[in-house]
Design a protein around this motif. Structure first.
Motif, PDB file in Angstrom:
ATOM      1  N   HIS A 256      -8.145 -17.690  37.926  1.00 18.35           N
ATOM      2  CA  HIS A 256      -9.332 -17.169  38.618  1.00 18.35           C
ATOM      3  C   HIS A 256      -8.912 -16.282  39.787  1.00 18.35           C
ATOM      4  CE1 HIS A 256     -13.259 -16.998  40.536  1.00 18.35           C
ATOM      5  NE2 HIS A 256     -12.707 -17.457  41.643  1.00 18.35           N
ATOM      6  N   GLY A 257      -7.900 -16.743  40.522  1.00 20.41           N
ATOM      7  CA  GLY A 257      -7.406 -15.961  41.658  1.00 20.41           C
ATOM      8  C   GLY A 257      -6.854 -14.619  41.226  1.00 20.41           C
ATOM      9  N   ALA A 258      -6.167 -14.596  40.081  1.00 21.81           N
ATOM     10  CA  ALA A 258      -5.601 -13.344  39.566  1.00 21.81           C
ATOM     11  C   ALA A 258      -6.710 -12.343  39.252  1.00 21.81           C
ATOM     12  CB  ALA A 258      -4.773 -13.626  38.317  1.00 21.81           C
ATOM     13  N   ASP A 259      -7.764 -12.816  38.592  1.00 22.31           N
ATOM     14  CA  ASP A 259      -8.893 -11.936  38.249  1.00 22.31           C
ATOM     15  C   ASP A 259      -9.580 -11.406  39.509  1.00 22.31           C
ATOM     16  OD1 ASP A 259      -8.510 -12.167  35.517  1.00 22.31           O
ATOM     17  OD2 ASP A 259      -9.854 -13.887  35.326  1.00 22.31           O
ATOM     18  N   LYS A 260      -9.698 -12.267  40.506  1.00 18.22           N
ATOM     19  CA  LYS A 260     -10.354 -11.876  41.763  1.00 18.22           C
ATOM     20  C   LYS A 260      -9.545 -10.794  42.483  1.00 18.22           C
ATOM     21  CE  LYS A 260     -12.332 -13.866  45.986  1.00 18.22           C
ATOM     22  NZ  LYS A 260     -12.488 -15.108  46.784  1.00 18.22           N
ATOM     23  N   ILE A 261      -8.228 -10.951  42.492  1.00 12.22           N
ATOM     24  CA  ILE A 261      -7.363  -9.956  43.142  1.00 12.22           C
ATOM     25  C   ILE A 261      -7.515  -8.598  42.453  1.00 12.22           C
ATOM     26  CG2 ILE A 261      -4.961  -9.284  43.565  1.00 12.22           C
ATOM     27  CD1 ILE A 261      -4.391 -12.371  43.823  1.00 12.22           C
ATOM     28  N   VAL A 262      -7.514  -8.594  41.119  1.00 13.17           N
ATOM     29  CA  VAL A 262      -7.657  -7.346  40.367  1.00 13.17           C
ATOM     30  C   VAL A 262      -8.993  -6.684  40.683  1.00 13.17           C
ATOM     31  CG1 VAL A 262      -7.960  -6.382  38.042  1.00 13.17           C
ATOM     32  CG2 VAL A 262      -6.111  -8.001  38.492  1.00 13.17           C
ATOM     33  N   LYS A 263     -10.061  -7.487  40.709  1.00  7.11           N
ATOM     34  CA  LYS A 263     -11.389  -6.962  41.010  1.00  7.11           C
ATOM     35  C   LYS A 263     -11.419  -6.290  42.384  1.00  7.11           C
ATOM     36  CE  LYS A 263     -16.233  -8.481  41.249  1.00  7.11           C
ATOM     37  NZ  LYS A 263     -17.131  -9.657  41.185  1.00  7.11           N
ATOM     38  N   ASN A 264     -10.821  -6.947  43.377  1.00  4.86           N
ATOM     39  CA  ASN A 264     -10.810  -6.400  44.738  1.00  4.86           C
ATOM     40  C   ASN A 264      -9.940  -5.144  44.843  1.00  4.86           C
ATOM     41  OD1 ASN A 264     -12.558  -8.319  45.827  1.00  4.86           O
ATOM     42  ND2 ASN A 264     -10.906  -9.756  46.275  1.00  4.86           N
ATOM     43  N   LEU A 265      -8.841  -5.099  44.080  1.00  2.00           N
ATOM     44  CA  LEU A 265      -7.994  -3.906  44.089  1.00  2.00           C
ATOM     45  C   LEU A 265      -8.715  -2.725  43.455  1.00  2.00           C
ATOM     46  CD1 LEU A 265      -4.481  -5.400  43.182  1.00  2.00           C
ATOM     47  CD2 LEU A 265      -5.243  -4.556  45.411  1.00  2.00           C
ATOM     48  N   HIS A 266      -9.476  -3.013  42.392  1.00  2.00           N
ATOM     49  CA  HIS A 266     -10.246  -1.946  41.744  1.00  2.00           C
ATOM     50  C   HIS A 266     -11.258  -1.328  42.707  1.00  2.00           C
ATOM     51  CE1 HIS A 266      -9.410  -3.355  37.351  1.00  2.00           C
ATOM     52  NE2 HIS A 266      -8.412  -2.695  37.880  1.00  2.00           N
ATOM     53  N   LYS A 267     -11.830  -2.156  43.561  1.00  2.00           N
ATOM     54  CA  LYS A 267     -12.790  -1.645  44.549  1.00  2.00           C
ATOM     55  C   LYS A 267     -12.148  -0.610  45.459  1.00  2.00           C
ATOM     56  CE  LYS A 267     -15.729  -5.786  44.767  1.00  2.00           C
ATOM     57  NZ  LYS A 267     -16.118  -6.954  45.610  1.00  2.00           N
ATOM     58  N   ARG A 268     -10.860  -0.753  45.687  1.00  2.00           N
ATOM     59  CA  ARG A 268     -10.119   0.203  46.524  1.00  2.00           C
ATOM     60  C   ARG A 268      -9.410   1.257  45.682  1.00  2.00           C
ATOM     61  NH1 ARG A 268      -9.537  -0.862  51.974  1.00  2.00           N
ATOM     62  NH2 ARG A 268     -11.133  -2.380  52.599  1.00  2.00           N
ATOM     63  N   ARG A 269      -9.800   1.344  44.414  1.00  2.02           N
ATOM     64  CA  ARG A 269      -9.265   2.340  43.489  1.00  2.02           C
ATOM     65  C   ARG A 269      -7.755   2.209  43.302  1.00  2.02           C
ATOM     66  NH1 ARG A 269     -12.810   7.768  45.030  1.00  2.02           N
ATOM     67  NH2 ARG A 269     -14.842   6.824  44.626  1.00  2.02           N
ATOM     68  N   ILE A 270      -7.295   0.982  43.304  1.00  2.00           N
ATOM     69  CA  ILE A 270      -5.891   0.697  42.982  1.00  2.00           C
ATOM     70  C   ILE A 270      -5.853   0.170  41.552  1.00  2.00           C
ATOM     71  CG2 ILE A 270      -3.879  -0.749  43.511  1.00  2.00           C
ATOM     72  CD1 ILE A 270      -4.839  -0.735  46.453  1.00  2.00           C
ATOM     73  N   GLU A 271      -5.153   0.866  40.673  1.00  2.87           N
ATOM     74  CA  GLU A 271      -5.089   0.476  39.266  1.00  2.87           C
ATOM     75  C   GLU A 271      -4.329  -0.836  39.124  1.00  2.87           C
ATOM     76  OE1 GLU A 271      -6.493   1.726  36.542  1.00  2.87           O
ATOM     77  OE2 GLU A 271      -7.575   3.149  37.803  1.00  2.87           O
ATOM     78  N   ALA A 272      -4.998  -1.836  38.550  1.00  2.00           N
ATOM     79  CA  ALA A 272      -4.386  -3.164  38.428  1.00  2.00           C
ATOM     80  C   ALA A 272      -4.876  -3.850  37.159  1.00  2.00           C
ATOM     81  CB  ALA A 272      -4.719  -4.019  39.649  1.00  2.00           C
ATOM     82  N   ALA A 273      -4.108  -4.820  36.699  1.00  2.00           N
ATOM     83  CA  ALA A 273      -4.498  -5.620  35.537  1.00  2.00           C
ATOM     84  C   ALA A 273      -3.960  -7.024  35.731  1.00  2.00           C
ATOM     85  CB  ALA A 273      -3.953  -5.013  34.249  1.00  2.00           C
ATOM     86  N   ALA A 274      -4.623  -7.989  35.115  1.00  2.00           N
ATOM     87  CA  ALA A 274      -4.191  -9.391  35.224  1.00  2.00           C
ATOM     88  C   ALA A 274      -3.638  -9.859  33.891  1.00  2.00           C
ATOM     89  CB  ALA A 274      -5.361 -10.274  35.645  1.00  2.00           C
ATOM     90  N   TYR A 320       1.493 -13.404  46.394  1.00  2.00           N
ATOM     91  CA  TYR A 320       0.205 -13.475  47.099  1.00  2.00           C
ATOM     92  C   TYR A 320      -0.075 -14.925  47.486  1.00  2.00           C
ATOM     93  CZ  TYR A 320      -4.689 -12.472  48.190  1.00  2.00           C
ATOM     94  OH  TYR A 320      -5.894 -12.330  48.838  1.00  2.00           O
ATOM     95  N   ASP A 321       0.315 -15.842  46.613  1.00  2.00           N
ATOM     96  CA  ASP A 321       0.260 -17.281  46.912  1.00  2.00           C
ATOM     97  C   ASP A 321       1.686 -17.802  46.879  1.00  2.00           C
ATOM     98  OD1 ASP A 321      -2.652 -17.566  46.910  1.00  2.00           O
ATOM     99  OD2 ASP A 321      -2.509 -17.210  44.751  1.00  2.00           O
ATOM    100  N   ILE A 322       2.063 -18.581  47.886  1.00  2.00           N
ATOM    101  CA  ILE A 322       3.411 -19.137  47.914  1.00  2.00           C
ATOM    102  C   ILE A 322       3.464 -20.331  46.965  1.00  2.00           C
ATOM    103  CG2 ILE A 322       5.262 -20.018  49.395  1.00  2.00           C
ATOM    104  CD1 ILE A 322       4.271 -17.209  50.144  1.00  2.00           C
ATOM    105  N   PRO A 323       4.447 -20.386  46.052  1.00  2.00           N
ATOM    106  CA  PRO A 323       4.511 -21.519  45.119  1.00  2.00           C
ATOM    107  C   PRO A 323       4.903 -22.814  45.831  1.00  2.00           C
ATOM    108  CG  PRO A 323       6.449 -20.147  44.890  1.00  2.00           C
ATOM    109  CD  PRO A 323       5.539 -19.422  45.839  1.00  2.00           C
ATOM    110  N   ASN A 324       4.368 -23.939  45.347  1.00  2.00           N
ATOM    111  CA  ASN A 324       4.697 -25.216  45.981  1.00  2.00           C
ATOM    112  C   ASN A 324       6.010 -25.802  45.442  1.00  2.00           C
ATOM    113  OD1 ASN A 324       3.806 -25.898  43.462  1.00  2.00           O
ATOM    114  ND2 ASN A 324       2.226 -27.324  44.127  1.00  2.00           N
TER     115      ASN A 324
END
Length: 422
Positions: A256-274, A320-324
């Motif tokens: 879910h976090g990956a999809d959210k990051i891609v969505k937010n990057l698209h808003k800033r016109r940064i080409e991204a995919a999950a 983006y998230d530090i692994p535990n």
């Protein structure tokens, strides 16, 4: 040392020349002679050091030197089991590359797609089968695959197999293998559970350990940015303003976090995919291809999906998230700075992840360089135990409220439902 020094046959040496392999990596130089000598091997090496070639090359040589195709349908003699679709595809491609000048056939099977093409390839007969556990067991149960002629068995990324809950599947597969076989375990990390499993399956294995998991490649520069949870995305955008970051592999803890990051990057016109487990195989392959071809600047991945992603000359990895788990950090940043190339790893740390950074630094015995000059400094402090408890309680309350409202909405839209309830 050269590949000629390893006494490889000419068809393999010719194929290696085609892919510009001249000098064996440490894991290859150590493992290939052992596999050629028919030893069982348990090997660990830092990700990106060439483990696939370390087992594929000597196995191809064994098959070429043995009597083959004496009439009738080819039988599966080699089984390689690996946890993810991406890694399975990559291993099969490697067998194709190294066996280019032999008449060996390999195929790959994995879930998430129709089995038609895979079963057609199996009907035609193959020498080498690369598989993920679920689809392998499925096709075995359907009668498409028999393991009774297996001479060489490879378990790749054994640590991730256990992490992903494949242990029962692996034991079912092993139970169907002939007792007389050569078995190889390769993994980037070797926790005690893997060593214990290897002792049950391997016969007097030779251990090959090159660059322990606690080490990170010297060619990778590591940087740490601390910020608040609420400003993580703003800090990411700030970091991506660097025009030199043309290709970035970014790690998210959740799908879910990956999809959210891609969505937010698209808003800033940064080409991204999950790329993660909820994506179809076609979606995952397209995202990876677009990233490799430069059509997407940022590829956002979860840890499981990222196994097997091998991108030449990738320079930048962002956590983006530090692994535990500190070993996971080593895996992640190993995606850049491969084969002696330079790489840059950037970790974005919120207050609750500070403890994870400490664990990573203890494991690697390296201090990650802190970048303090940025516009989103960390001002929040980590929560104490009681605060964490309250936050968890609030999450549960909101969850219950959400489902209660959803059920209420369903009832209002369906009068029959309300009458039934009365």
């Amino acid at each position: 040392m050269t590949f000629e020094d390893l006494k490889l046959i000419s068809p393999i040496l010719k194929a290696l020349k085609d892919v510009d392999y001249t000098t064996p990596t440490a894991i290859q130089a150590s493992a290939i002679p052992l596999v050629l000598n028919r030893e069982d091997v348990i090997g660990s090496a830092q990700t990106g050091t060439g483990k696939t070639a370390a087992f594929a090359i000597p196995i191809i040589q064994h098959l070429v030197n043995e009597t083959q195709n004496s009439g009738g349908k080819r039988k599966v003699q080699v089984l390689v089991v690996t946890p993810t679709r991406e890694l399975a595809i990559q291993i099969a491609e490697s067998f194709t590359d190294y066996g280019k000048y032999t008449n060996l056939r390999n195929t790959v099977i994995f879930g998430g797609v129709s089995q038609g093409k895979q079963t057609n390839a199996l009907r035609g007969g193959v020498d080498i089968l690369v598989a993920t556990p679920g689809r392998l067991l499925d096709l075995m149960n359907q009668g498409y695959i028999s393991l009774q002629h297996i001479k060489y068995f490879v378990l790749d990324e054994a640590d991730r197999m256990l992490d992903m809950g494949f242990i029962h599947d692996i034991k079912k597969i092993i139970a169907k293998l002939p007792k007389e076989r050569q078995s190889l375990f390769f993994s980037a990390t070797m926790p005690k559970s893997i060593v214990a499993l290897s002792q049950q399956i391997l016969r007097n294995p030779k251990k090959v350990a090159v660059s322990p998991v606690s080490s990170t490649a010297e060619t990778i520069q590591q940087y740490l940015y601390t910020t608040n949870k609420s400003s993580k995305h703003d800090l990411l955008l700030h970091i991506l303003q660097d025009a030199e970051m043309e290709q970035v592999l970014l790690f998210s803890r959740t799908k879910h976090g990956a999809d959210k990051i891609v969505k937010n990057l698209h808003k800033r016109r940064i080409e991204a995919a999950a790329i993660h487990g909820n994506k179809s195989q076609n979606q995952r392959q397209k995202a990876l291809k677009d990233f490799k071809d430069g059509k997407k600047r940022v590829l956002v991945a979860t840890d499981i999906a990222a196994r097997g992603i091998d991108i030449d000359k990738l320079r930048h990895v962002i956590n983006y998230d530090i692994p535990n788990e500190p070993e996971t950090y080593v895996h992640r940043i190993g995606r850049c700075g491969r084969a002696g190339e330079e790489g840059i790893s950037i970790s974005i740390c919120e207050p609750e992840e500070i403890a994870y950074i400490s664990d990573i630094e203890k494991l690697t015995r390296q201090k990650i360089e802190l970048v303090e000059d940025h516009p989103f400094p960390q001002t929040d402090r980590p929560m104490n135990a009681s605060e964490k408890k309250e936050v968890e309680k609030e999450k549960q309350r909101k969850k219950q409220e959400f489902f209660a409202n959803r059920n209420k909405k369903k009832g209002s839209q369906n009068p029959g439902f309300r009458r039934h309830k009365r």
